[in-house]
Each structure stands twice: as C-alpha cells, then as structure tokens.
Design a protein around this motif. Structure first.
Motif, mmCIF file in Angstrom:
data_model
loop_
_atom_site.group_PDB
_atom_site.id
_atom_site.type_symbol
_atom_site.label_atom_id
_atom_site.label_comp_id
_atom_site.label_asym_id
_atom_site.label_seq_id
_atom_site.Cartn_x
_atom_site.Cartn_y
_atom_site.Cartn_z
ATOM 1 N N GLY A 228 0.820 -1.198 0.000
ATOM 2 C CA GLY A 228 0.000 0.000 0.000
ATOM 3 C C GLY A 228 0.856 1.250 0.000
ATOM 4 O O GLY A 228 2.048 1.203 0.288
ATOM 5 N N CYS B 262 0.643 5.649 0.905
ATOM 6 C CA CYS B 262 -0.042 6.826 1.423
ATOM 7 C C CYS B 262 0.665 8.015 0.786
ATOM 8 O O CYS B 262 1.838 8.269 1.067
ATOM 9 C CB CYS B 262 0.061 6.891 2.942
ATOM 10 N N TRP C 34 -2.493 13.805 -12.184
ATOM 11 C CA TRP C 34 -2.594 12.400 -11.790
ATOM 12 C C TRP C 34 -4.018 11.872 -11.968
ATOM 13 O O TRP C 34 -4.222 10.661 -11.994
ATOM 14 C CB TRP C 34 -2.196 12.238 -10.313
ATOM 15 N N HIS D 8 -7.566 10.763 -10.635
ATOM 16 C CA HIS D 8 -7.993 10.171 -9.365
ATOM 17 C C HIS D 8 -7.583 8.703 -9.355
ATOM 18 O O HIS D 8 -8.428 7.800 -9.426
ATOM 19 C CB HIS D 8 -9.513 10.307 -9.183
ATOM 20 N N PRO D 9 -6.292 8.447 -9.255
ATOM 21 C CA PRO D 9 -5.842 7.055 -9.336
ATOM 22 C C PRO D 9 -6.181 6.267 -8.077
ATOM 23 O O PRO D 9 -6.234 6.811 -6.976
ATOM 24 C CB PRO D 9 -4.328 7.194 -9.483
ATOM 25 N N GLN D 10 -6.438 4.998 -8.247
ATOM 26 C CA GLN D 10 -6.654 4.071 -7.134
ATOM 27 C C GLN D 10 -5.354 3.376 -6.755
ATOM 28 O O GLN D 10 -5.255 2.751 -5.703
ATOM 29 C CB GLN D 10 -7.712 3.024 -7.529
ATOM 30 N N ALA D 11 -4.369 3.480 -7.664
ATOM 31 C CA ALA D 11 -3.084 2.825 -7.430
ATOM 32 C C ALA D 11 -1.973 3.674 -8.032
ATOM 33 O O ALA D 11 -2.208 4.479 -8.929
ATOM 34 C CB ALA D 11 -3.082 1.433 -8.049
ATOM 35 N N PRO E 33 -1.913 -0.203 -4.446
ATOM 36 C CA PRO E 33 -3.117 0.523 -4.033
ATOM 37 C C PRO E 33 -2.790 1.720 -3.142
ATOM 38 O O PRO E 33 -1.946 1.629 -2.258
ATOM 39 C CB PRO E 33 -3.934 -0.504 -3.256
ATOM 40 N N ILE E 34 -3.489 2.824 -3.399
ATOM 41 C CA ILE E 34 -3.330 4.016 -2.572
ATOM 42 C C ILE E 34 -4.302 3.914 -1.408
ATOM 43 O O ILE E 34 -5.509 3.765 -1.597
ATOM 44 C CB ILE E 34 -3.590 5.294 -3.386
ATOM 45 N N PHE E 35 -3.756 4.005 -0.199
ATOM 46 C CA PHE E 35 -4.573 3.892 1.008
ATOM 47 C C PHE E 35 -5.139 5.241 1.431
ATOM 48 O O PHE E 35 -6.193 5.314 2.037
ATOM 49 C CB PHE E 35 -3.748 3.282 2.142
ATOM 50 N N GLY E 36 -4.426 6.301 1.119
ATOM 51 C CA GLY E 36 -4.858 7.636 1.499
ATOM 52 C C GLY E 36 -3.674 8.577 1.536
ATOM 53 O O GLY E 36 -2.617 8.280 1.005
#
Length: 193
Positions: free
Chosen positions: A146, A148, A156, A158-161, A166-169
C-alpha cells in the motif's frame, strides 16, 4: 561458537584443566547471549545492510569484556593461548555463518519468499520512484502492499493505485494503513515536503 571452543581446546594438545574446559564451554553460551543483547536478529537487520555485521562485532567486544572480567573477578587462570584466539575464532565463524544464511535469504527473497509487508509514504512522484526501486531489488526484503501519498494534482487524475500499488490515502493515514494492511515496514520516500 561451540565448534571454535572445541577446536581451540583440542589444539591445546589435550589440556586436562577442567576449569579451562568449562570456561570454553561457557563461551558459546555467552556468545548467543551477547548476540541477543545486541539485537543481531532484529528483522530489519537480517539480509540487508551492514547492521547485522556491526551487531556481531559488538557481540565480540561484549564477550571479550565478559571473559576478561569474569577471569579477573573469578581469579581464573585461563591460559592466554586459549582465550586470545577464542573470540576471533567465534567472531569469524559467526560472520561466515551469517554470510551464508544471508545468501540463502536473498535467494528466497528473489523467489518471492521471506518478504516483509511494506507501506510507502510520501509525495506521489517520489513514492512512484521508490516503488520502482523496491520492486527492482527484491533482495531488500520488502513487498509493497500500500501507499499513502500526497501531491496527487490534476495531472494524476484520481488514481486508485500508483505503480500498481493501491493508494490507502494521504500520508496522515499511514498509521491506519499499517494497522489495516498488517504492514511490518514503513518506507518514507525522500522528498522536501
């Protein structure tokens, strides 16, 4: 340690001094205790960097001091021809054994075993670079689970990864990410922010 003590004792040409034999048998116990005290087997030391070898050196100094002190306090008349080569022999043997185990650990890590779950924290561009570096060096022992990140502007989207991770926040949620993902390591990317 026990092997080094036995070899040195036997090279003494069959010394029948019982006190010397007991002292040499206690050195391996002292050695393992010293390795534990200086935290040689900490997870972050094993398999990468020189901290593991420095800890072994600290253990050698500790054992040398313990043998000298106990010899002085206990009024033991230990022959120098036994004591002087003992710590270097145990040190050399330990360094060789750790080096061999490290080679085996690196092979296992390259095969995808013995990796520590890692969360990467930092600015998006530097996190992406750090992820690429870690993925290209599996011998480092990190499996990135993960990220952060901050600095995700309009370029960028709104990427999820990021780099497949994976991007946690944002970085502020790093502790929650460590707890939620069961991470063992937090890698902070270098960035002025």
């Amino acid at each position: 340690g026990l092997v080094a003590a036995a070899v040195i004792y036997l090279l003494r040409f069959g010394s029948s001094d019982v006190a010397t034999a007991w002292a040499l048998l206690l050195v391996p116990v002292l050695w393992v205790l010293a390795l534990t005290v200086v935290q040689t087997y900490r997870v972050e030391y094993l398999g990468s960097g020189s901290d593991e070898y420095r800890a072994i050196g600290r253990a050698a100094i500790l054992v040398s001091c313990a043998v000298a002190l106990s010899s002085y306090v206990g009024h033991l008349q230990l022959p120098r021809s036994l004591v002087l080569p003992l710590v270097p022999a145990v040190l050399g043997g330990s360094l060789i054994v750790h080096w061999l185990f490290r080679r085996g650990l690196v092979r296992r890590r390259i095969d995808g075993d013995c990796l520590l779950n890692t969360v990467v924290v930092g600015q998006a561009d530097s996190v992406a670079e750090l992820i690429r570096e870690i993925k290209s060096a599996p011998q480092s022992g990190m499996r990135i689970i993960g990220a952060c990140v901050s600095g995700l502007d309009s370029t960028w989207g709104h990427p999820q990864a990021i780099e497949g991770v994976p991007i946690f926040g944002p970085p502020e949620s790093a502790l929650a990410a460590v707890d939620g993902l069961g991470a063992e390591i937090v890698a902070v990317s270098s960035h002025p922010d």
